[in-house]
Scaffold this active site. Structure first.
Site, PDB file in Angstrom:
ATOM      1  N   HIS A 176       0.851  -1.190   0.087  1.00  0.00           N
ATOM      2  CA  HIS A 176      -0.034  -0.117  -0.193  1.00  0.00           C
ATOM      3  C   HIS A 176       0.893   1.186   0.048  1.00  0.00           C
ATOM      4  CE1 HIS A 176       0.570   0.032   4.319  1.00  0.00           C
ATOM      5  NE2 HIS A 176       0.318   1.381   4.187  1.00  0.00           N
ATOM      6  N   LYS A 180       0.628   5.426  -2.167  1.00  0.00           N
ATOM      7  CA  LYS A 180       0.492   6.818  -1.504  1.00  0.00           C
ATOM      8  C   LYS A 180       0.989   7.885  -2.404  1.00  0.00           C
ATOM      9  CE  LYS A 180       1.618   4.975   3.219  1.00  0.00           C
ATOM     10  NZ  LYS A 180       0.796   5.654   4.376  1.00  0.00           N
ATOM     11  N   GLU A 214       6.508   4.990  14.221  1.00  0.00           N
ATOM     12  CA  GLU A 214       4.958   5.034  14.537  1.00  0.00           C
ATOM     13  C   GLU A 214       4.997   5.376  16.215  1.00  0.00           C
ATOM     14  OE1 GLU A 214       2.664   2.256  11.553  1.00  0.00           O
ATOM     15  OE2 GLU A 214       3.944   1.234  12.873  1.00  0.00           O
ATOM     16  N   HIS A 238       7.670  -2.040   2.460  1.00  0.00           N
ATOM     17  CA  HIS A 238       7.620  -0.674   2.380  1.00  0.00           C
ATOM     18  C   HIS A 238       8.656   0.139   2.067  1.00  0.00           C
ATOM     19  CE1 HIS A 238       3.566  -1.800   3.469  1.00  0.00           C
ATOM     20  NE2 HIS A 238       3.651  -1.708   4.788  1.00  0.00           N
TER      21      HIS A 238
HETATM   22  C1  BG6 Z   1       1.366  -2.019   7.448  1.00  0.00           C
HETATM   23  C2  BG6 Z   1       1.938  -2.772   8.630  1.00  0.00           C
HETATM   24  O1  BG6 Z   1       1.839  -2.768   6.325  1.00  0.00           O
HETATM   25  O2  BG6 Z   1       1.962  -0.721   7.473  1.00  0.00           O
HETATM   26  C3  BG6 Z   1       1.803  -1.999   9.901  1.00  0.00           C
HETATM   27  O3  BG6 Z   1       1.675  -3.928   8.991  1.00  0.00           O
HETATM   28  C4  BG6 Z   1       2.095  -0.442   9.929  1.00  0.00           C
HETATM   29  O4  BG6 Z   1       2.140  -2.547  11.015  1.00  0.00           O
HETATM   30  C5  BG6 Z   1       1.550  -0.054   8.589  1.00  0.00           C
HETATM   31  O5  BG6 Z   1       1.530   0.358  10.932  1.00  0.00           O
HETATM   32  C6  BG6 Z   1       1.854   1.512   8.303  1.00  0.00           C
HETATM   33  O6  BG6 Z   1       1.436   2.142   7.046  1.00  0.00           O
HETATM   34  P1  BG6 Z   1       0.690   3.459   7.429  1.00  0.00           P
HETATM   35  O7  BG6 Z   1       0.019   3.692   5.964  1.00  0.00           O
HETATM   36  O8  BG6 Z   1      -0.392   3.308   8.155  1.00  0.00           O
HETATM   37  O9  BG6 Z   1       1.578   4.450   7.682  1.00  0.00           O
END
Ligand code: BG6
Length: 469
Positions: A176, A180, A214, A238
């Protein structure tokens, strides 16, 4: 008929079938994305939801309405009703052939379905085989979510199972982060500005550093996270995908594989990571999280150095740190330029190096840090050139909205290919094989001190660039 290019289909999907429609991802992300797509006029096919729950069409619509109410403030009732009207439900066990016969009946005359598997990866093969047996895959695309294996070998094994039924070009793997908007902005900023290209290499850049932080813990995801850890959760996928965009050569064509080919080349040039240049941390309190093994050594923080053996990057370390329970929620990557020599200005001090930062969140944007004379004194001070990417808050398509839309429209550029998945597992595999010990850290700090030792002698971790900082 339009020429079929690798990675593209020549016609948009005529139905979307979602397996696992009653699950958590659908509740938190998918219905919101479908609603936003409907509102933006980007949804025009029926949606078939499939799950084991004993629901009917109305129960699914009620559930979807509640999910939208919980994730969208003040939804537009016409758009919501139009989205709900597209939904029908098929109940069934994924191991039962009869389920796929019912799915077939629900697809009606559709010729080009997209199947979105929001189910545990252990069930991917079962569902794909069920679809295959029912004769549903000939012109289908199948969207799957990470994790794609838990190491190189299992990633290959998973792919082998999928490939018994599907061609590579039919498998759309979602990361994902690649959906973005600010991640797409990286490619634009790099290649739409010819002043950057001449300096974007080892002659001018001393190192690159990336932070995915985070400010919250594992919360209710103890079972999932304990089996995964920061390396597998966000770094192998990511972080490396974003670094691929930072480090790749300019894409040479306009076809969907151009960018993916360049990223693959960059990953291929990456050395397998060195376990001696890897630091793992675990926040105090992680062991008390529900469903976490009280003796777990899973990392909730990871920092590492990567090296890339090619003409552009040889000798330039790429540092990554990522973790939970850190001081801020922020995601950014910075190229730090070489330090200028001692000058006859600035009172005998050398200026700090220039930095080019791409901030993915919060407040997506880019900043070039220059230096100027401090007013009235013989000293340097930062002079930042900032570009904020967001034009109208909330108007950019969100990752799932963009990626689902792309899947339905046959645009496959932003989905990760198996060759890149395998390369990124290859890079991190030594760290999985030799993880080393895990160091405790206090929640609200930047991880264990050893993460600072990792970059010592080259740099220090930059303070994240925060809005109004
Ligand atoms: C996910 C992880 O792929 O990405 C999560 O499993 C993480 O642990 C998240 O919090 C972070 O993505 P975003 O878009 O919420 O910053």
């Amino acid at each position: 008929m339009a020429k079929r290019t690798k990675g593209h289909v020549d016609k948009a999907a005529d139905v979307l079938a979602i397996f696992g429609i009653s699950g958590d991802l659908a509740k938190k992300m998918t219905f919101r994305a479908l609603y936003r797509m409907q509102k933006a006029g980007a949804l025009d096919c029926p949606i078939v939801g499939v799950a084991l729950d004993d629901w009917d069409d109305e129960a699914l619509r009620r559930h979807a309405r509640e999910a939208v109410a919980a994730t969208v403030s003040d939804p537009d009732s016409d758009a919501l009703d139009a989205m709900l009207a597209r939904l029908t439900y098929v109940q069934g066990d994924y191991g039962d052939d009869a389920t796929f016969e019912r799915v077939k009946a629900a697809l009606g005359d559709a010729k080009q379905p997209v199947f979105y598997l929001e189910i545990p990866p252990s069930l991917f093969a079962t569902v794909v085989q069920g679809l295959g047996k029912a004769g549903l895959v000939d012109r289908a695309h199948v969207v799957i979510e990470k994790p794609f294996g838990h190491d190189l070998e299992s990633a290959r094994a998973l792919n082998d199972e999928l490939r018994e039924v599907l061609e590579e070009a039919q498998i759309l793997r979602i990361d994902h982060y690649l959906g973005k908007e600010p991640v797409l902005d990286i490619t634009y900023l790099r290649f739409a500005n010819s002043i950057l290209e001449p300096v974007w290499n080892r002659n001018y850049i001393s190192h690159v550093q990336m932070t995915i932080a985070e400010d919250f813990g594992v919360d209710d995801r103890g079972r999932f996270y304990d089996a995964v850890g920061a390396m597998r959760d966000v770094i192998q996928n990511h972080a490396l995908q974003v670094l691929g965009l930072i480090g790749m050569e300019p894409p040479s064509g306009n076809d969907p594989d151009s960018v993916r080919d360049q990223k693959l080349d960059f990953f291929r040039a990456m050395r397998a990571a060195d376990p001696k240049r890897y630091v793992r941390g675990q926040y105090d309190g992680f062991l008390a999280v529900e469903d976490v093994d009280p003796k777990s050594t899973t990392e909730t923080f990871a920092a590492l150095e990567l090296q890339v053996d090619n003409w552009r990057w040889s000798g330039v370390p790429f540092f990554i740190r990522a973790g939970k329970c850190l001081p801020q929620k922020t995601s950014e990557v910075t190229a730090v330029f070489r330090r200028p020599p001692l000058l006859g200005i600035g009172h005998g001090k050398t200026p700090e190096p220039n930095q080019c930062t791409f901030r993915i969140e919060p407040a997506p944007g880019s900043r070039m840090r220059m230096f100027q004379k401090k007013a009235a004194v013989d000293a340097f001070e930062p002079a930042d050139l900032e570009v904020l990417f967001e034009h109208e808050p909330g108007s950019d398509p969100e990752p799932y909205e963009r990626l689902l839309g792309d899947a339905l429209n046959g645009v496959h550029t932003l989905f990760t290919r198996q060759d890149a998945i395998e390369e990124t597992w290859r890079v991190v595999q030594p760290l999985l094989d030799h993880p080393g010990r895990v160091h405790p850290y206090e929640p609200g700090t930047w991880g264990p001190d050893q993460a600072n030792d990792l970059v010592k002698g080259v740099t220090h971790w930059s303070e994240p660039w925060l809005p109004n900082s």
